[in-house]
Write a protein that holds these residues in place. Structure first.
Motif, PDB file in Angstrom:
ATOM      1  N   ARG A   5       0.959  -1.154  -0.098  1.00 46.86           N
ATOM      2  CA  ARG A   5      -0.067   0.080   0.091  1.00 46.86           C
ATOM      3  C   ARG A   5       0.945   1.185   0.165  1.00 46.86           C
ATOM      4  O   ARG A   5       1.767   1.405   0.932  1.00 46.86           O
ATOM      5  N   ASP A   6       0.754   2.040  -1.042  1.00 49.49           N
ATOM      6  CA  ASP A   6       1.448   3.354  -1.239  1.00 49.49           C
ATOM      7  C   ASP A   6       2.988   2.919  -1.009  1.00 49.49           C
ATOM      8  O   ASP A   6       3.919   3.740  -0.647  1.00 49.49           O
ATOM      9  N   ARG A  63      -9.692  -3.690   7.619  1.00 46.40           N
ATOM     10  CA  ARG A  63      -9.043  -2.565   7.941  1.00 46.40           C
ATOM     11  C   ARG A  63      -7.371  -2.562   7.364  1.00 46.40           C
ATOM     12  O   ARG A  63      -6.884  -1.375   7.253  1.00 46.40           O
ATOM     13  N   GLU A  66      -8.252  -0.923   4.230  1.00 41.96           N
ATOM     14  CA  GLU A  66      -8.349   0.291   4.046  1.00 41.96           C
ATOM     15  C   GLU A  66      -8.298   0.866   5.569  1.00 41.96           C
ATOM     16  O   GLU A  66      -9.204   0.754   6.362  1.00 41.96           O
ATOM     17  N   PRO A  67      -7.184   1.275   6.072  1.00 46.51           N
ATOM     18  CA  PRO A  67      -6.951   1.632   7.245  1.00 46.51           C
ATOM     19  C   PRO A  67      -7.976   2.875   7.908  1.00 46.51           C
ATOM     20  O   PRO A  67      -8.248   2.738   9.134  1.00 46.51           O
ATOM     21  N   GLU A  68      -8.298   3.548   7.149  1.00 48.24           N
ATOM     22  CA  GLU A  68      -9.396   4.751   7.601  1.00 48.24           C
ATOM     23  C   GLU A  68     -10.809   4.192   7.650  1.00 48.24           C
ATOM     24  O   GLU A  68     -11.693   5.035   8.154  1.00 48.24           O
ATOM     25  N   LEU A  69     -11.157   3.086   7.597  1.00 48.13           N
ATOM     26  CA  LEU A  69     -12.548   2.528   7.540  1.00 48.13           C
ATOM     27  C   LEU A  69     -12.940   2.399   9.027  1.00 48.13           C
ATOM     28  O   LEU A  69     -12.313   1.991   9.895  1.00 48.13           O
ATOM     29  N   PRO A  70     -14.044   2.928   9.132  1.00 50.69           N
ATOM     30  CA  PRO A  70     -14.717   3.145  10.467  1.00 50.69           C
ATOM     31  C   PRO A  70     -14.842   1.713  11.091  1.00 50.69           C
ATOM     32  O   PRO A  70     -15.256   0.918  10.472  1.00 50.69           O
ATOM     33  N   GLY A  75     -16.535  -1.204   3.938  1.00 52.99           N
ATOM     34  CA  GLY A  75     -15.222  -1.079   2.967  1.00 52.99           C
ATOM     35  C   GLY A  75     -15.676  -1.290   1.454  1.00 52.99           C
ATOM     36  O   GLY A  75     -16.665  -1.521   1.136  1.00 52.99           O
TER      37      GLY A  75
END
Length: 790
Positions: A5-6, A63, A66-70, A75
Motif C-alpha cells: 500500500r503506497d 482494516r 482500508e486503514p481509515e475504515l470506521p 469498505g
C-alpha cells in the motif's frame, strides 16, 4: 502472496487470516459462502468457533486494506453477499486480474492474426508470476485445488506463449516463464514439453535433451509411467531438428492469415474458447469440471468444442466423443456406447479384457447383433452400470486427464441423459465432461431441462450460450471462405441476412464466390443457398398444414411480423393465431420481438427468404394483396406503412389496381427520407403504370409537375421533357397531340431544351395545365393525394 500500500509492503497477519485473504483473492469477483470458506480452511477439523473466527478475520482484512475504515464499516473490497462474501478489486489492484486480462488480450490478438502483439501481451502477463499461487498458505487438502487451478492458468498461458514465440523465432522471450513453470510443476508434461521445444528453438539442444531425460526419470520413479505423447513429440522435434516456421516481424495484419503461423481456424470465438480452456484446466491438476455449451443450430457449438479439445489432446489428455443421433432406429445410450468404448480401448490389454467381461461389456459390445444397451432390465442394474462407467473413467483418468464430450444432447434418450447427470455428480479426479445442445429447433424437453438443472448444482459447473458472430467477425469469415477482400456493403448485406449465424454466413459467402466478384449488387441479388434451403425445408416438414400456411404468410409480411396484422391476413382471431404459431416458435424460426410483445421476428432473414421461396407464385400474389388490404386499414399515409404497402401492392402484380399501386409507390418515394432519386423513380413507375391503363386521361397534374421538377437536375433534361410532354399530352387537344408527337420523337434526344420550349408554346385545353416550370406547385405537399380526375 505479497501486499503493498503506497509502496510499503504490508503483513497479511496470522497464517489463517492470510489464507482467508488468499482464498478471496483467488476467487475475485465470485461470491463464496461461509460454509465453503469453513470447508476450504479447516476441512474435517472445524473448530466450534469457526464462524466467529472468519468474521474476526474479515474485519481485520477490511482494516488492513482500508486503514481509515470506521468500526463495522464494510469498505470497498470485501462485500457481504447472502450467506457469504465477495472480493472485488479495483483496476490494477490485483495481479491475478491483470494477468487474466493480458492473457485474454493475447488470445484476442492471436485470433485477429496480430502475432507480435499477442506475444507481447503473453510476456507481460507471465512476467507477473513469482511462484506457486498461495505458496505455503493452504493448510488443508480442500483448499489446495483453488490455488492449483491458478497455477494451471499459468501453465496454459506458458504453453501457448511458447508455441507462439517459437513460431515467431523468438523462443528466448518465453524461456523465463517456462523455467519458472517447469520448476513449479516438474511432472507437468505439456509445460516440460514447451520448455524442451523452446530450448531447442533457441539453439540449446543439449539442455533440451537434458530436460527430457530428467522429466522421464522423475515420471518413472514417482509415477511408474513413461513419457506421454506430448513429451515424446517434443523429444522427436529436438532430435530431427526441424527449424521453426517463423512469422515475419511486423505482420500484425488483417490479411486473413496469409502468413505462416499458429493455426487459427476459429473466427470471432477467442473469448468463448478461453472459457472452455479454463473449464478444462482442472483436469490437468487432478480436479473436475462440467461445461455445457448451448446455442441455435449452425452457431458453431461442435466446432468450438473440437477446437478446445484439440488443445487438450495436444497436452496429453484422453479426448472421448459421444454423439447423439436422431431417429427412432438409434439404440438407447448410443453416445455412451461410443464414448465408453473409446475409454476401454485406451486401457492396457489386461484391464480392457477385464472390463469387457464385466457388466460394462453389455454396454460397449453387441450381443447377437443387437446392442444389449437397448434393454436395461431394472433400476438396480442401471445403477450398477452407471457406477461401472464412473469406475472405468476413473481408471483411465488415473493414467492421464480425460475430457469427455457428449454432443447434441437435445437428441439424447432418457437413459443417456440420466447417465450424464449421474457421472456429473460422481466425476473421478482428472475428468472434465462437456456437453453441447441446441436451445431451439427444438427447445429442450422436460427430461433434458431436468438433467441440466441437476448438473448446474454441481461444483465446477459452467454453462454458457454461444451467440452469433458480430459484423467484424462476419467480415473475417467471409474473407476466409471466399479468399477475396470484400467491401463493407457486401459484409453488411451478408450480416443483415444471416444475423451472424456462422453456417449461414459460410454458405452464403460460398454462393456469392461461385458467382464471381463479390459486389454490393451481387450480394443484394443473391438467392438462398441450396444447403440453407434444405435445412429450412427439413425444419418445416414437421409442421401441420395450418402452421405451415401461417409461416408462409409471416415470411411474406417481412422479417418483423405484427401479430394483429398476421391474424387479419390469415383471417384468424389472435388466440387462434398464437396457437398455430406455437410449433413455429418451438422450431426457432420465429421468436418474440425484442421490443414489442405483440410482434414476432424471423431469427434470420435468410430463413424468411427460404420460407417465402416455398410459396407458389399465384398464392404469393394473393397473399401480398391481402397484406396490402390489411395495411390499408391501419395508416397508409404513415411513413412506417407507406413503403411496406407499396412493396406488397407491387408484389401483388396484376391482382392489384394499377392506380392504387402507382399512388402507393409515389407515397413511398416521398416518405423515403426526402430522397429525390427514389421519389423520381417512384413517379416514373407510377406514370408508366397509370398511363398504360388510362391513356393519360386520369393523371394528376401535380404529380406530373413534381416529377418534371425533380428531373430538371443536371443531366436529367431528357426525363424532364418526357414528364412535361406527359403533362401536355394529358390536357392538350387531341389534334395537337398527334401533330407534336412526331416532333417530340425527333427532338427529345438531340435537343431537350428546344423541345421543352416548344411544348410550352403549344395550345392547351386549360392554361393552368402548364404553370411556370420554375415555380414548384403548392399543391404537391403530400403525394398521398394520389390520382385524381382532371
Amino acid at each position: 502472496m505479497r501486499i503493498w500500500r503506497d509502496g510499503v509492503e504490508l503483513d497479511a497477519g496470522p497464517r489463517q487470516q492470510a489464507h482467508l485473504l488468499a482464498l478471496f483473492l483467488a476467487r475475485e469477483g465470485r461470491p463464496t459462502s461461509t460454509a465453503e470458506l469453513i470447508d476450504l480452511m479447516w476441512d474435517d477439523n472445524v473448530p466450534a468457533s469457526a464462524l466467529n473466527i472468519i468474521h474476526k478475520y474479515i474485519g481485520a482484512l477490511r482494516r488492513l486494506l482500508e486503514p481509515e475504515l470506521p468500526a463495522r464499516g464494510t469498505g470497498s473490497y470485501l462485500h457481504r453477499r447472502g450467506s457469504g462474501y465477495l472480493f472485488t478489486a479495483d483496476v490494477g489492484m490485483l495481479d491475478l486480474v491483470t494477468f487474466r486480462e493480458r492473457v485474454a488480450s493475447a488470445r484476442t490478438a492471436l485470433a485477429q492474426q496480430h502475432h507480435e502483439t499477442a506475444l507481447d501481451k503473453y510476456v507481460e502477463a507471465l512476467g507477473l508470476w513469482r511462484g506457486p499461487a498461495g505458496d505455503g498458505l493452504a493448510q488443508e487438502p480442500t483448499g489446495m485445488p483453488v490455488f492449483a487451478a491458478l497455477d494451471a492458468e499459468l501453465y496454459d498461458a506458458c504453453a501457448a506463449a511458447a508455441e507462439l514465440a517459437v513460431s515467431l523465432a523468438r523462443p528466448e522471450r518465453a524461456l523465463p516463464a517456462l523455467h519458472l513453470a517447469a520448476s513449479m510443476a516438474p511432472l507437468h508434461e505439456p509445460v516440460q514439453a514447451a520448455l524442451i521445444c523452446a530450448l531447442a528453438a533457441a539453439g540449446r539442444q543439449a539442455e533440451a535433451l537434458s530436460v527430457f531425460s530428467g522429466v522421464g526419470a522423475r515420471l518413472a520413479e514417482d509415477l511408474g509411467i513413461d513419457p506421454g505423447p506430448v513429451l515424446r513429440a517434443a523429444h522427436r522435434r529436438v532430435l530431427t531438428q526441424h527449424p521453426p516456421v517463423a512469422i515475419a516481424a511486423g505482420t500484425d495484419s488483417d490479411d486473413g492469415g496469409a502468413q505462416a503461423g499458429p493455426a487459427i481456424s476459429l473466427v470471432g470465438r477467442a473469448e468463448e474458447l478461453a472459457v472452455l480452456r479454463r473449464t478444462m484446466e482442472p483436469a490437468f491438476a487432478r480436479g473436475t469440471a462440467i461445461g455445457v455449451v448451448e446455442g441455435e443450430p449452425g452457431v458453431g457449438k461442435t466446432r468450438l468444442l473440437e477446437e478446445a479439445v484439440t488443445e487438450a489432446d495436444r497436452r496429453g489428455a484422453l479426448v472421448v466423443w459421444g454423439r447423439c443421433l436422431g431417429g427412432d432406429g438409434t439404440p438407447a445410450m448410443w453416445p455412451w456406447v461410443q464414448a465408453i468404448g473409446t475409454v476401454v480401448d485406451s486401457l492396457p490389454s489386461p484391464a480392457r479384457e477385464k472390463w469387457l467381461d464385466d457388466e460394462l461389456g453389455r454396454l460397449v459390445e453387441p450381443r447377437g447383433d443387437v446392442l444389449a444397451a437397448a434393454v436395461l432390465p431394472d433400476t438396480g442394474f442401471r445403477f450398477r452400470l452407471f457406477e461401472r462407467v464412473v469406475a472405468v473413467i476413473g481408471q483411465a483418468s488415473a493414467r492421464r486427464p480425460v475430457v469427455l464430450v457428449i454432443d447434441d444432447l437435445q437428441r439424447a434418450d432418457v437413459t443417456s441423459l440420466q447417465l450424464f447427470g449421474h457421472l456429473a455428480a460422481r466425476l473421478p479426479a482428472g475428468t472434465v465432461i462437456l456437453g453441447a445442445l441446441r436451445d431451439r429447433a427444438p427447445v429442450p424437453d422436460s427430461e433434458l431441462s431436468r438433467m441440466l438443472a441437476t448438473v448446474s448444482r454441481e461444483p465446477g459447473h459452467r454453462r454458457f450460450r454461444l451467440g452469433p458472430l458480430g459484423p467484424d467477425a462476419v467480415a473475417d469469415l467471409v474473407r476466409r471462405e471466399t479468399g477475396q477482400n470484400v467491401g463493407p456493403g457486401v459484409v453488411r448485406g451478408i450480416y443483415t441476412r444471416t444475423a451472424g449465424n456462422p453456417f449461414f454466413v459460410r454458405e452464403l459467402s460460398r454462393l456469392l464466390a461461385d458467382g464471381g466478384a463479390l459486389t454490393d449488387d451481387a450480394a443484394a441479388r443473391a438467392g438462398v443457398p441450396a444447403t440453407v434451403r434444405d435445412v429450412v425445408l427439413d425444419r418445416m416438414a414437421g409442421l401441420d398444414g395450418d402452421s405451415h400456411d401461417l409461416l408462409q404468410i409471416a415470411a411474406l409480411i417481412g422479417r418483423d411480423v405484427e401479430l394483429d396484422l398476421l391474424a387479419r391476413v390469415a383471417g384468424l382471431d389472435v388466440e387462434s393465431c398464437l396457437e398455430r404459431l406455437e410449433p413455429v416458435t418451438a422450431l426457432g424460426m420465429l421468436e418474440s420481438g425484442p421490443d414489442n410483445p405483440f410482434s414476432f421476428r424471423f431469427a434470420h432473414d435468410l430463413v424468411r427468404e427460404a420460407v417465402s421461396a416455398t410459396t407458389p407464385p399465384a398464392r404469393a400474389s394473393r397473399l401480398h394483396l391481402r397484406v396490402s388490404d390489411a395495411l390499408d386499414d391501419s395508416d397508409p399515409d404513415g411513413e412506417s406503412v407507406a413503403e411496406r404497402l407499396a412493396h406488397h401492392l407491387w408484389a401483388a402484380g396484376p391482382l392489384a389496381d394499377p392506380a392504387r399501386t402507382a399512388a402507393a409507390l409515389v407515397r413511398a418515394g416521398r416518405c423515403a427520407a426526402g430522397l429525390a432519386e427514389l421519389e423520381l423513380t417512384a413517379l416514373s413507375q407510377g406514370t408508366a403504370v397509370v398511363g398504360m391503363r388510362s391513356m393519360y386521361g386520369f393523371l394528376s397534374l401535380d404529380l406530373l409537375q413534381r416529377a418534371e421538377h425533380l428531373a430538371r437536375g443536371p443531366g436529367r433534361e431528357t426525363e424532364a421533357v418526357a414528364f412535361l410532354y406527359s403533362r401536355w399530352a394529358a390536357h392538350a387537344p387531341r389534334s395537337c397531340v398527334a401533330t407534336w408527337f412526331g416532333l417530340f420523337g425527333e427532338m427529345r434526344i438531340r435537343d431537350p431544351q428546344r423541345i421543352h420550349s416548344s411544348i410550352h408554346k403549344l395550345p392547351t385545353r386549360r392554361q393552368a395545365a402548364l404553370p411556370d416550370p420554375n415555380q414548384e406547385n403548392s399543391n404537391t405537399g403530400r403525394f398521398g393525394q394520389g390520382v385524381v380526375n382532371e
